[in-house]
Write an enzyme that holds these catalytic residues in place. Structure first.
Site, short mmCIF file in Angstrom:
data_model
loop_
_atom_site.label_atom_id
_atom_site.label_comp_id
_atom_site.label_asym_id
_atom_site.label_seq_id
_atom_site.Cartn_x
_atom_site.Cartn_y
_atom_site.Cartn_z
N GLU A 158 -8.94 0.26 -2.22
CA GLU A 158 -9.41 0.18 -1.17
C GLU A 158 -10.54 1.44 -1.44
OE1 GLU A 158 -6.96 1.05 2.71
OE2 GLU A 158 -6.16 -1.05 2.03
N HIS A 184 -5.49 3.92 -1.23
CA HIS A 184 -7.23 4.15 -0.52
C HIS A 184 -6.69 5.49 -0.92
CE1 HIS A 184 -9.66 3.83 3.16
NE2 HIS A 184 -10.21 4.81 2.16
N GLU A 221 -10.74 -9.58 3.74
CA GLU A 221 -9.33 -9.15 4.04
C GLU A 221 -9.96 -8.87 5.64
OE1 GLU A 221 -7.51 -5.39 2.19
OE2 GLU A 221 -6.14 -5.04 4.70
N ARG A 267 -6.78 12.86 1.29
CA ARG A 267 -5.58 13.41 1.37
C ARG A 267 -4.27 13.14 1.55
NH1 ARG A 267 -6.76 10.08 7.68
NH2 ARG A 267 -8.96 11.73 7.19
N HIS A 268 -4.62 11.95 0.33
CA HIS A 268 -3.26 11.00 0.32
C HIS A 268 -3.40 10.71 -1.14
CE1 HIS A 268 -5.43 7.92 1.70
NE2 HIS A 268 -4.43 7.82 2.83
N ARG A 318 3.14 18.34 1.56
CA ARG A 318 3.70 19.86 1.04
C ARG A 318 2.65 20.48 -0.61
NH1 ARG A 318 9.05 22.13 2.38
NH2 ARG A 318 8.62 22.31 4.24
N ASP A 342 0.16 3.99 0.13
CA ASP A 342 -0.76 5.75 0.23
C ASP A 342 0.09 6.71 1.18
OD1 ASP A 342 -3.13 4.72 -0.54
OD2 ASP A 342 -3.84 4.11 1.04
N HIS A 343 1.17 6.14 1.80
CA HIS A 343 1.72 7.38 3.23
C HIS A 343 3.58 7.57 2.10
CE1 HIS A 343 -0.62 6.96 6.00
NE2 HIS A 343 -0.84 5.28 5.69
N HIS A 354 -3.40 -4.61 8.09
CA HIS A 354 -3.52 -2.95 9.47
C HIS A 354 -2.58 -3.16 10.29
CE1 HIS A 354 -5.16 0.45 10.36
NE2 HIS A 354 -5.58 0.30 9.71
N GLY A 355 -2.07 -2.70 10.34
CA GLY A 355 -1.08 -2.46 11.08
C GLY A 355 0.22 -3.39 11.67
N ARG A 378 -9.69 7.96 -0.80
CA ARG A 378 -10.76 9.10 0.17
C ARG A 378 -11.03 9.47 0.26
NH1 ARG A 378 -8.16 6.52 5.19
NH2 ARG A 378 -10.43 7.14 6.36
N GLY A 387 1.09 -1.18 4.74
CA GLY A 387 1.58 -0.44 4.26
C GLY A 387 2.48 1.07 5.01
N ASN A 447 1.22 -1.36 -0.12
CA ASN A 447 0.52 0.47 0.76
C ASN A 447 1.08 1.26 0.19
OD1 ASN A 447 -1.80 2.31 0.92
ND2 ASN A 447 -3.05 1.14 2.16
N THR A 497 -6.51 6.71 10.64
CA THR A 497 -5.96 5.76 9.49
C THR A 497 -7.88 4.66 9.58
OG1 THR A 497 -4.61 3.22 8.41
CG2 THR A 497 -5.44 3.86 11.43
N THR A 498 -8.04 3.49 8.26
CA THR A 498 -9.35 2.95 8.85
C THR A 498 -9.49 2.06 10.52
OG1 THR A 498 -8.88 2.07 6.67
CG2 THR A 498 -10.93 0.92 7.31
N1 PXP Z 1 -6.13 -3.32 4.61
C1 PXP Z 1 -6.91 -2.05 4.85
C2 PXP Z 1 -7.54 -1.88 4.63
C3 PXP Z 1 -6.54 -1.22 5.21
O1 PXP Z 1 -6.95 0.08 5.09
C4 PXP Z 1 -5.16 -0.41 5.46
C5 PXP Z 1 -4.52 1.01 5.95
O2 PXP Z 1 -4.48 1.55 4.61
C6 PXP Z 1 -3.63 -1.32 5.06
C7 PXP Z 1 -4.70 -2.68 4.97
C8 PXP Z 1 -2.96 -1.33 4.99
O3 PXP Z 1 -2.39 -0.93 6.62
P1 PXP Z 1 -1.00 -0.18 7.38
O4 PXP Z 1 -0.50 0.35 6.67
O5 PXP Z 1 -0.92 -0.11 8.89
O6 PXP Z 1 -0.20 -1.67 6.83
#
Ligand code: PXP
Length: 240
Positions: A70, A43, A151, A49-50, A18, A9-10, A191-192, A45, A213, A7, A100-101
């Site tokens: 996502e 994702h 998921e 935001r990203h 910036r 996103d970040h 996630h996490g 959104r 991510g 992922n 975050t989600t």
């Molecule tokens: N899965 C889903 C559904 C998420 O919303 C996210 C965060 O965007 C992730 C996985 C990835 O999570 P992390 O960035 O904590 O690895």
């Protein structure tokens, strides 16, 4: 061997800090693929935001593996998905104020609405997974409303600090993924997850794919995206 989708996103979070052109999540995605990632997740959104619409369009053209979008189950996002046609959509809940989600979809309350989104997306040839908390009744509902897969939310496992709590969360994940597999659903998790907590959860053989991510992007700041992805793939496949 479980697959890894990265992922990005970040990478976009940093760019948007910036409102600049770099770092570009599209470039990061291509490097992640080069390092062995099996897919790319973003994702989009509601508040942008990203990830921006431009990122999604370019990723759809350039990603050689699989693109997982996502998105919240809203009409706006549905029309974006039908335009862009990613390989897969993961429906997630979304609140404006969250960092975050925060939790899985409320399939108990919104099952019928979700059934409609799933059918429309599947008719367009898009695989649809639902992001859910690790609860057996929710897994069964996902199957009933026609999802291709789930998921499973690994956040509670990742956040558990005490050993007993972590083991209990792992067991919940394991029980749910066994059930999902038995029902014929595709089984993903995320996630996490990070370089410390991935090993234990990667031992659950029924999990086919991990979506990771934040930890990969964080490591890439020091080590580079290519090394960060390779390190994660190695840990996912360490089964001792
Ligand atoms: N899965 C889903 C559904 C998420 O919303 C996210 C965060 O965007 C992730 C996985 C990835 O999570 P992390 O960035 O904590 O690895």
């Amino acid at each position: 061997m479980a697959r890894l989708t990265v992922n990005v996103d970040h990478v976009a979070t940093l760019r948007q800090a910036r409102l600049a052109r770099e770092p570009d999540p599209v470039e990061a995605a291509l490097i992640a693929e080069h390092a062995g990632a099996d897919g790319i997740t973003v994702h989009l959104r509601e508040d942008r935001r990203h990830i921006q619409d431009r990122d999604l369009i370019l990723l759809r053209k350039l990603v050689k593996t699989r693109l997982n979008l996502e998105m919240a189950p809203t009409q706006e996002m549905l029309s974006v998905a039908l335009d862009v046609r990613p390989h897969m959509v993961t429906l997630v809940p979304e609140k404006r104020e969250e960092l975050t989600t925060e939790g899985g979809l409320d399939v108990r309350t919104y099952g019928e609405t979700l059934r409609g989104y799933i059918a429309t997306l599947r008719d367009a040839g898009i695989q649809v997974n639902l992001f859910i908390d690790a609860m057996p009744d929710i897994v069964k509902m996902c199957h009933r409303i026609g999802a291709d897969g789930v998921e499973v939310h690994t956040g509670p496992y990742a956040e558990a600090t005490a050993d007993g709590e972590r083991r209990a969360e792992l067991k919940k994940l394991h029980d749910c993924v066994i059930l999902a597999k038995r029902l014929g659903l595709k089984v993903h998790a995320g996630h996490g997850l990070d370089y410390h907590n991935i090993k234990e959860v990667a031992r659950i053989r029924e999990i086919e794919e991990f979506a990771i991510g934040f930890s990969i992007v964080a490591r890439s700041v020091y080590a580079g995206m290519e090394q960060a992805v390779r390190d994660m793939i190695r840990l996912i496949n360490t089964k001792e």
